[in-house]
Write an enzyme that holds these catalytic residues in place. Structure first.
Site, short mmCIF file in Angstrom:
data_model
loop_
_atom_site.label_atom_id
_atom_site.label_comp_id
_atom_site.label_asym_id
_atom_site.label_seq_id
_atom_site.Cartn_x
_atom_site.Cartn_y
_atom_site.Cartn_z
N ASP A 139 -35.71 -86.84 -26.83
CA ASP A 139 -36.21 -86.57 -25.47
C ASP A 139 -36.60 -87.85 -24.74
OD1 ASP A 139 -36.15 -83.69 -25.97
OD2 ASP A 139 -37.94 -84.02 -27.19
N HIS A 180 -29.89 -82.63 -22.87
CA HIS A 180 -30.12 -83.73 -21.95
C HIS A 180 -29.95 -83.23 -20.52
CE1 HIS A 180 -25.92 -84.03 -23.43
NE2 HIS A 180 -25.61 -84.23 -22.17
#
Length: 437
Positions: A13, A41
């Site tokens: 992340d 993503h």
């Protein structure tokens, strides 16, 4: 020509999607080399927000080949949903290629993943429940289904006969879950195979033809270094190798083909799921980072745990991946803080250590040793050059570069493409100190 690996230098992340999207403009081929739909993503283009799990970020560039490599595990149902979403947004998907030898996540993998995690109780490891672990387990046991099997009815039936019987027995007798209908599964996945067939290729041939033609190849990792199966915070890890070395295995290339490795790290640290997290914050600052940073998982929607930047795991990521430079993301999230802390070492059993412990138990007992830096308390979101940044923000970046012992090439100040300071093109620029102490 340069072949570059982009990896996450923390627990995933980190903003790899944006950085990969940025670098994809200079790439001829973008290769996703490991992981599955457990990663996500987000790419923001103008007013478009695209959330992807399997499709490489380079899909937004029509001239770029986007290859999903052999080291990945494919959930065809999710992949087809992503392809449909891209088509609905008028995005050309003709450049997407899928390795015929990538393994496939089957419905029993998801069911087993959820059942096993539930059975662990308070020993749960924080799996996403997407079937990734069981898919990789079947791959290792040489009992898996590959993309090429979905293209041949007879082969799929033969390959599935044993595994389906075994998994149904496990689901029913051990976990109390209703068994799957074999014929329904076979017909469903043959249908997926028909839709995916135009994109299926020989991964090795595609990559090495590009290399022989001196094309720029960008290798895109999922998750992050601390989630690596062999080098992460085991057992709170993923089931593949997100580190730079995983690119060689997952894409089928030798290490001599890799020219540069770029690590992506947030200006602070986050983690999703279970496991030790020495710099984790509580209270108002944690809430502020989470809210300003939009810290909710793309895949799970779970609220991320937030903490100060951890230089110990940062240095570990530099060493494990052989990083040449860094991309620091979400610097703007720190804009309102009057002071910012950075972990420079740990205290373990009364002693100062500057290395990452190999056992999760020792890691859980580590207490962070911080240095405190002044905040800048003004917006950086509109900065487009280093000299536009507040002096204290520059000092913070230099401190991180010095602590990590690697230069910073890119600074991201928001989700949009243009909210980025590129100090030097990491693909075409020379290897030199870009932003360092």
């Amino acid at each position: 020509m340069a072949n570059v690996v982009v990896i996450g230098a923390q627990w995933g992340d980190e903003g790899k999607g944006k950085i990969t999207d940025l670098l994809s403009r200079s790439a001829d081929v973008v290769v996703r080399y490991q992981g599955g739909v457990n990663a996500g993503h987000t790419i923001v283009v103008d007013d478009q927000v695209l959330k992807l799990h399997l499709i490489p970020s380079g899909i937004l560039y029509p001239e770029t080949i986007c290859l999903i490599g052999s080291g990945t595990v494919i959930d065809p149902k999710v992949m087809l949903k992503e392809l449909d979403m891209l088509l609905e947004n008028s995005i050309d998907i003709s450049g997407l290629q899928l390795a015929s030898t990538a393994h496939v996540t089957m419905p029993y993998h998801r069911l087993l993943d959820e059942a096993m995690e539930q059975q662990r109780g308070d020993q749960r490891i924080g799996t996403t429940g997407r079937g990734i672990g069981p898919t990789y387990a079947d791959k290792s046991q040489r009992n898996g289904i590959r993309v090429l099997d979905l293209l041949d009815s007879q082969r799929l039936r033969e390959r599935l006969r044993g595994p389906l019987q075994e998994k149904n027995r496990l689901l029913e007798q051990i976990y109390g879950v209703a068994p799957l209908d074999s014929e329904q599964v076979i017909e469903e996945y043959l249908g997926y195979g028909q839709r995916l067939a135009p994109h299926v290729v020989d991964c090795i041939q595609t990559i090495h033809q590009a290399a022989r033609s001196r094309k720029n190849i960008l290798f895109e990792g999922a998750q992050g270094t601390l989630l690596d199966l062999d080098h992460g915070t085991y057992p709170y890890v993923t089931s593949s190798n997100p580190i730079s070395g995983g690119a060689c295995i997952g894409a089928g290339v030798g290490p001599t083909l890799i020219d540069r490795v770029i690590g992506v790290a947030k200006a602070y640290t986050t983690r999703v799921g279970e496991g030790p997290f020495p710099t984790e914050l509580e209270g108002s600052i944690n809430e502020q980072l989470c809210d300003r940073g939009g810290e909710f998982g793309t895949t799970t929607g779970r609220r991320r745990r937030c903490g100060w930047f951890d230089g110990v795991i940062g240095r570990y990521a530099v060493a494990v991946n052989g990083l040449d430079c860094l991309a620091i993301t979400k610097l703007d999230v720190l804009d309102e803080l009057d002071e910012i802390r950075v972990c420079v070492a740990y205290e373990l059993n009364g002693e100062r250590i500057e290395h990452f412990p190999s056992s999760a138990e020792d890691f859980a007992r580590c207490h962070p040793i911080f240095e405190t830096l002044p905040g800048w308390q003004c917006s950086t979101a509109d900065c487009r050059r280093l000299e536009d940044l507040p002096t204290t923000a520059m000092d913070y970046l230099r401190f991180l570069a010095d602590l990590m012992e690697v230069p910073i090439a890119i600074v991201s100040l928001g989700a949009n493409r243009d909210q980025t300071i590129v100090v030097e093109d990491p693909i075409h620029g020379p290897k030199r100190a870009l932003l360092s102490a």
